[in-house]
Design a protein around this motif. Sequence first.
Motif, mmCIF file in Angstrom:
data_model
loop_
_atom_site.group_PDB
_atom_site.id
_atom_site.type_symbol
_atom_site.label_atom_id
_atom_site.label_comp_id
_atom_site.label_asym_id
_atom_site.label_seq_id
_atom_site.Cartn_x
_atom_site.Cartn_y
_atom_site.Cartn_z
ATOM 1 N N ALA A 212 -1.729 22.482 11.329
ATOM 2 C CA ALA A 212 -2.148 21.848 10.080
ATOM 3 C C ALA A 212 -0.968 21.543 9.145
ATOM 4 N N PRO A 213 -0.017 22.476 8.913
ATOM 5 C CA PRO A 213 1.120 22.136 8.046
ATOM 6 C C PRO A 213 1.936 20.956 8.565
ATOM 7 N N THR A 214 2.074 20.848 9.886
ATOM 8 C CA THR A 214 2.811 19.715 10.457
ATOM 9 C C THR A 214 2.068 18.408 10.209
ATOM 10 N N LEU A 215 0.751 18.427 10.318
ATOM 11 C CA LEU A 215 -0.022 17.220 10.043
ATOM 12 C C LEU A 215 0.135 16.801 8.587
ATOM 13 N N VAL A 216 0.116 17.757 7.675
ATOM 14 C CA VAL A 216 0.319 17.438 6.261
ATOM 15 C C VAL A 216 1.688 16.791 6.059
ATOM 16 N N ALA A 217 2.702 17.341 6.720
ATOM 17 C CA ALA A 217 4.041 16.765 6.618
ATOM 18 C C ALA A 217 4.083 15.350 7.195
ATOM 19 N N MET A 218 3.367 15.128 8.281
ATOM 20 C CA MET A 218 3.312 13.793 8.875
ATOM 21 C C MET A 218 2.644 12.803 7.923
ATOM 22 N N GLN A 219 1.570 13.244 7.277
ATOM 23 C CA GLN A 219 0.881 12.380 6.331
ATOM 24 C C GLN A 219 1.785 12.012 5.162
ATOM 25 N N ARG A 220 2.562 12.959 4.690
ATOM 26 C CA ARG A 220 3.449 12.686 3.561
ATOM 27 C C ARG A 220 4.632 11.827 3.972
ATOM 28 N N ALA A 221 5.071 11.962 5.209
ATOM 29 C CA ALA A 221 6.205 11.169 5.678
ATOM 30 C C ALA A 221 5.863 9.685 5.738
ATOM 31 N N LEU A 222 4.589 9.346 5.888
ATOM 32 C CA LEU A 222 4.201 7.940 5.965
ATOM 33 C C LEU A 222 4.489 7.187 4.673
ATOM 34 N N GLU A 223 4.677 7.927 3.576
ATOM 35 C CA GLU A 223 4.989 7.262 2.314
ATOM 36 C C GLU A 223 6.325 6.532 2.363
ATOM 37 N N SER A 224 7.172 6.857 3.318
ATOM 38 C CA SER A 224 8.482 6.209 3.420
ATOM 39 C C SER A 224 8.484 5.003 4.355
ATOM 40 N N VAL A 225 7.321 4.644 4.902
ATOM 41 C CA VAL A 225 7.236 3.449 5.739
ATOM 42 C C VAL A 225 7.407 2.215 4.859
ATOM 43 N N THR A 226 8.256 1.302 5.277
ATOM 44 C CA THR A 226 8.578 0.117 4.493
ATOM 45 C C THR A 226 7.474 -0.936 4.580
ATOM 46 N N VAL A 227 7.074 -1.445 3.431
ATOM 47 C CA VAL A 227 6.116 -2.554 3.357
ATOM 48 C C VAL A 227 6.750 -3.639 2.494
ATOM 49 N N GLU A 228 7.178 -4.719 3.110
ATOM 50 C CA GLU A 228 7.791 -5.806 2.358
ATOM 51 C C GLU A 228 6.765 -6.490 1.457
ATOM 52 N N ASP A 229 7.268 -7.122 0.404
ATOM 53 C CA ASP A 229 6.376 -7.793 -0.539
ATOM 54 C C ASP A 229 5.529 -8.857 0.154
ATOM 55 N N SER A 230 6.135 -9.601 1.077
ATOM 56 C CA SER A 230 5.390 -10.668 1.753
ATOM 57 C C SER A 230 4.237 -10.103 2.582
ATOM 58 N N VAL A 231 4.472 -8.941 3.212
ATOM 59 C CA VAL A 231 3.421 -8.311 4.005
ATOM 60 C C VAL A 231 2.347 -7.724 3.090
ATOM 61 N N GLY A 232 2.763 -7.131 1.972
ATOM 62 C CA GLY A 232 1.789 -6.610 1.012
ATOM 63 C C GLY A 232 0.904 -7.710 0.444
ATOM 64 N N ARG A 233 1.504 -8.859 0.147
ATOM 65 C CA ARG A 233 0.714 -9.990 -0.350
ATOM 66 C C ARG A 233 -0.203 -10.546 0.737
ATOM 67 N N TYR A 234 0.213 -10.402 1.978
ATOM 68 C CA TYR A 234 -0.643 -10.807 3.103
ATOM 69 C C TYR A 234 -1.899 -9.956 3.145
ATOM 70 N N MET A 235 -1.754 -8.655 2.896
ATOM 71 C CA MET A 235 -2.910 -7.768 2.823
ATOM 72 C C MET A 235 -3.853 -8.198 1.705
ATOM 73 N N VAL A 236 -3.290 -8.496 0.551
ATOM 74 C CA VAL A 236 -4.101 -8.920 -0.590
ATOM 75 C C VAL A 236 -4.810 -10.233 -0.291
ATOM 76 N N ALA A 237 -4.100 -11.157 0.373
ATOM 77 C CA ALA A 237 -4.692 -12.462 0.683
ATOM 78 C C ALA A 237 -5.883 -12.318 1.622
ATOM 79 N N ILE A 238 -5.783 -11.425 2.616
ATOM 80 C CA ILE A 238 -6.891 -11.222 3.547
ATOM 81 C C ILE A 238 -8.096 -10.645 2.819
ATOM 82 N N THR A 239 -7.850 -9.640 1.988
ATOM 83 C CA THR A 239 -8.957 -9.032 1.239
ATOM 84 C C THR A 239 -9.593 -10.038 0.290
ATOM 85 N N ALA A 240 -8.769 -10.813 -0.399
ATOM 86 C CA ALA A 240 -9.296 -11.814 -1.325
ATOM 87 C C ALA A 240 -10.090 -12.879 -0.590
ATOM 88 N N ALA A 241 -9.692 -13.208 0.636
ATOM 89 C CA ALA A 241 -10.389 -14.232 1.405
ATOM 90 C C ALA A 241 -11.806 -13.810 1.768
#
Length: 333
Positions: A212-241
Amino acid sequence: MTDDTPTISLDQVAHHAGAVLKSVQSVIVGKDEPLRLVLAGILAGGHILLEDLPGLGKTLTARCFAQSLGLDFRRLQFTPDLLPADVTGSFLYNQKTGEFVYRKGPVHTNLLLADEINRTPPKTQSALLEAMQERQVSVEGETHLLPEPFTVLATSNPVEFEGTYQLPEAQLDRFLLRVSFGYPTPDEEWEVLQRRIARRVEQVDLAPVIDAPTLVAMQRALESVTVEDSVGRYMVAITAATRGHAQVQVGASPRGSLALLLASRALAVLSGRDFVTPDDVKGVAGAALAHRITLKPELWMRRIDPAVVVADICRGVEAPQTAQAPTYAVRPQ
């Protein structure tokens, strides 16, 4: 961060996640993509709704993930007479001390299988959904925190309506992903029989891959995954559509964009990368958005799958073409 929670890199997250997935796939036959989505939802810290017909491996999937992840696991069978206290726990009178003592309910666990959640009345459903959102329960004016990590895998039968209480859209929105397995192919079903013959026992037990502690650490490590602005706006565009599509009566809320963000980051790491691509977004779009939209009545009567509509929306939204992906990457598994 607690003292006993380790700090790990995305490279280690990818390694551990691959080992967990391989362990579960040794039991669940032919459902690699749905299993990846379930694991992505767990890594993202969300809750998953497994909506499918009986006998397709929903309960087995939950138990296998709990064992491989080294989590405390409980199963709660929802029935029409289940009370909120049966979920959250209640106070009992201790005759020896003359005091009321809180007895924890099954929700106090790391991974809870809420089996057939649509068979219990809305009052009991809301008790569980409150715990999912707040990560705590309130009983008799006292607040009790739930353990970390805490994940709910809920199951629902999509075709049986008698004696059921369907989750309203606002409550479905609390699930990060909705995943379906579907029927196996004849070859996959024969492999299920072969594995049962070979192991000579009904029960399947998997050794823990992490804890369980390792899983918590894995979940927190995902915060460092890079999301470029263009990809983030792509997410918003799909939801808005989804809000302006001709076949959709009510589109997804901004929580849908957030679900795309969280799940696609986890899927990127499962694919051996520390940055999100448009393919990651499209890979989770159906599971993240289909249960967040309401189709027009004539489509519902024709039993049109909302995931098909989401796939059509994704095809109609142009993916970013010029985004520069980071040069660093997690080692592929």
